[in-house]
Enzyme design. Structure first.
Site, mmCIF file in Angstrom:
data_model
loop_
_atom_site.group_PDB
_atom_site.id
_atom_site.type_symbol
_atom_site.label_atom_id
_atom_site.label_comp_id
_atom_site.label_asym_id
_atom_site.label_seq_id
_atom_site.Cartn_x
_atom_site.Cartn_y
_atom_site.Cartn_z
ATOM 1 N N GLU A 88 16.507 52.329 -34.651
ATOM 2 C CA GLU A 88 17.271 51.036 -34.551
ATOM 3 C C GLU A 88 18.973 51.128 -35.159
ATOM 4 O O GLU A 88 19.845 50.697 -34.312
ATOM 5 C CB GLU A 88 16.702 49.952 -35.300
ATOM 6 C CG GLU A 88 17.178 48.521 -35.084
ATOM 7 C CD GLU A 88 18.268 48.218 -36.003
ATOM 8 O OE1 GLU A 88 19.307 47.605 -35.505
ATOM 9 O OE2 GLU A 88 18.174 48.344 -37.206
ATOM 10 N N ARG A 244 20.486 42.812 -35.111
ATOM 11 C CA ARG A 244 19.708 41.883 -35.615
ATOM 12 C C ARG A 244 18.585 41.610 -34.451
ATOM 13 O O ARG A 244 17.470 41.465 -34.535
ATOM 14 C CB ARG A 244 20.468 40.584 -35.921
ATOM 15 C CG ARG A 244 20.844 40.519 -37.216
ATOM 16 C CD ARG A 244 22.014 39.702 -37.261
ATOM 17 N NE ARG A 244 22.724 39.714 -38.809
ATOM 18 C CZ ARG A 244 24.138 39.290 -38.896
ATOM 19 N NH1 ARG A 244 24.679 38.490 -38.128
ATOM 20 N NH2 ARG A 244 24.558 39.603 -40.053
ATOM 21 N N TYR A 365 17.463 42.876 -44.597
ATOM 22 C CA TYR A 365 18.581 43.625 -44.115
ATOM 23 C C TYR A 365 18.911 43.251 -42.787
ATOM 24 O O TYR A 365 18.576 42.279 -42.145
ATOM 25 C CB TYR A 365 18.182 45.205 -44.119
ATOM 26 C CG TYR A 365 16.991 45.540 -43.259
ATOM 27 C CD1 TYR A 365 16.559 45.147 -41.936
ATOM 28 C CD2 TYR A 365 16.533 47.111 -43.735
ATOM 29 C CE1 TYR A 365 15.492 45.551 -41.410
ATOM 30 C CE2 TYR A 365 15.524 47.420 -43.241
ATOM 31 C CZ TYR A 365 15.127 46.942 -41.940
ATOM 32 O OH TYR A 365 14.055 47.558 -41.273
ATOM 33 N N GLU A 366 20.403 43.605 -42.553
ATOM 34 C CA GLU A 366 21.131 43.370 -41.240
ATOM 35 C C GLU A 366 21.447 41.619 -41.273
ATOM 36 O O GLU A 366 21.467 40.882 -40.459
ATOM 37 C CB GLU A 366 20.655 43.780 -40.003
ATOM 38 C CG GLU A 366 20.405 45.162 -40.220
ATOM 39 C CD GLU A 366 20.404 45.689 -38.920
ATOM 40 O OE1 GLU A 366 20.986 45.421 -37.905
ATOM 41 O OE2 GLU A 366 19.766 46.990 -38.574
ATOM 42 N N GLY A 367 21.571 41.301 -42.689
ATOM 43 C CA GLY A 367 21.787 39.654 -42.918
ATOM 44 C C GLY A 367 20.603 39.291 -43.368
ATOM 45 O O GLY A 367 19.575 39.255 -42.560
#
Ligand code: CAA
Length: 381
Positions: A88, A244, A365-367
């Site tokens: 990803e 996301r 993660y990723e916000g």
């Protein structure tokens, strides 16, 4: 409206599923326990064309779409969430910004080998004091008289760090300009002054690597500036929108992987003279797990579809909904899967405890999911 995956999307899902079952399943437990990232597995995904799914053939890709990336990520995550993450990050966080903002020269030099699986990608934004507050980093890029940039600073929690040959690095070119003072650079492994620090020891996703990146007077050619100077924060935010979607797909796969094990176990485990599936308390728990998975699926697929539509101005909110919802239900479903297994679920003899450990990071993660709430609420005007 069509809820059916296209033939190409189904073929890619099958390719990823077969690969996961044949190549990842036999060793996933061992790699989790030994905490090793086996790069050769991601290389094999490259040989199958899975690392270049959405890019055009001229860029080394297979010309499919982002729904295909999502279903591939989901299939891999059902078996091995760590390799799904490596995939990803490579696709959504490293290849995507080069595809979107790169020059033709940058695409030929970097996107093509990434898509063909000859090189691995990473994304360096987070710093020790700049996680959620991503703009507040202290890595700097100073422009030199000859047009090159000198990078100084460090990045943490870098997925694929140490293995990746290509990293998108974000650094301040002019701190006084705030969001317009950050720039993005393509940095190659082996560039003098670019080294690796602490490797994280983690609760979950143990079969992939997160490492510190250190930049000490790293000279980056002007040709490796991605987009324009000052566009870095926008590039980071737009890239994370896609990331996301990818985390949503990964979380969906984790939930399904644990759910499938729980259904199988509930049908086999006999208590009070019948399979526990026949106990309403267990059956209803599994029904709720299924409900959550099916609703998360459509949030993820919709965001992935929207990401590929040329006439769509923004899919930020859809990406945040997909990421938050799928990761929240992944945590719930994996926790309930452990519950269905009872005491055995808590042991390492069964894989559900691993899925539960792996699920947790998808909420972070990723916000963080609180960042997703900030983004979603920002659209409610
Ligand atoms: N698309 C385009 N532009 C965007 C954007 C988007 N999605 N989001 C923000 N922007 C623009 C804004 O329009 C604004 O531009 P103007 O100044 O021209 O108006 C500018 O960027 C600044 O926006 P904000 O004021 O909203 O920025 P902020 O500093 O308040 O931050 C935030 C907002 C949402 C909290 C953001 O910092 C954020 O997403 N933080 C989380 C970071 C994150 O996800 N990190 C994960 C790193 S990767 C990882 O997890 C590692 C791994 O291995 C998986």
């Amino acid at each position: 409206m069509d809820f059916k995956l296209s033939e190409t999307q189904q073929d890619i899902a099958k390719l990823a599923r077969d690969f996961a079952e044949k190549k990842l399943a036999p060793t996933v437990k061992d790699r989790d326990e030994k905490e090793v990232f086996d790069r050769t597995l991601v290389d094999e995904m490259g040989e199958l064309g899975l690392l270049g799914i959405p890019w055009e053939e001229k860029d080394g890709g297979v010309g499919a779409d982002f729904v295909s990336v999502a279903v591939a990520c989901e299939e891999v995550a059902k078996v091995d969430p760590s390799i799904a993450l490596s995939f990803e990050v490579h696709t959504m966080l490293c290849s995507w910004p080069i595809w979107k903002f790169g020059t033709e020269e940058q695409k030929a030099k970097y996107l093509k080998p990434l898509a063909e699986g000859k090189k691995l990608g990473a994304f360096g934004l987070t710093e020790p004091n700049a996680g959620t507050d991503a703009l507040n980093g202290s890595t700097t890029a100073t422009k030199n008289a000859d047009g090159t940039y000198t990078l100084n600073g460090s990045k943490v929690f870098n997925t694929n760090g140490g293995d990746a040959e290509i990293t998108i690095v974000f650094a301040a070119t002019d701190k006084s300009k705030g969001a317009k003072g950050m720039s993005a650079f393509i940095v190659e492994k082996g560039t003098p002054g670019f080294s690796y620090g602490k490797k994280e020891v983690k609760m979950g996703i143990r079969a992939c690597v997160q490492r510190e990146l250190v930049f000490q007077d790293v000279v980056v050619p002007a040709a490796n500036l991605l987009g324009k100077e000052g566009e870095g924060f926008k590039i980071a935010m737009m890239t994370l929108d896609g990331g996301r979607v990818g985390v949503g797909a990964q979380a969906l796969g984790i939930a399904e992987g644990a759910f499938n094990k729980a259904v199988q176990y509930a049908n086999e485990r006999i208590q009070f003279g019948k399979p526990i599936m026949k106990q309403q308390a267990v059956a209803f728990m599994l029904a709720d797990m299924k409900l959550k998975i099916e609703t998360a699926r459509w949030a993820v697929y919709k965001a992935a579809w929207k990401m590929g539509q040329k006439d769509v101005k923004s899919y930020s909110m859809d990406a945040s909904i997909a990421k938050k919802y799928a990761s929240d239900i992944a945590m719930q479903v994996t926790t309930d899967a452990v519950q269905v297994f009872g005491g055995y679920g808590f042991t390492r003899d069964y894989p559900v405890e691993r899925y539960m450990r792996d699920a947790k990071i998808t909420q972070i993660y990723e916000g963080t999911n609180q960042v997703q709430q900030m983004i979603i609420s920002g659209f409610l005007k």
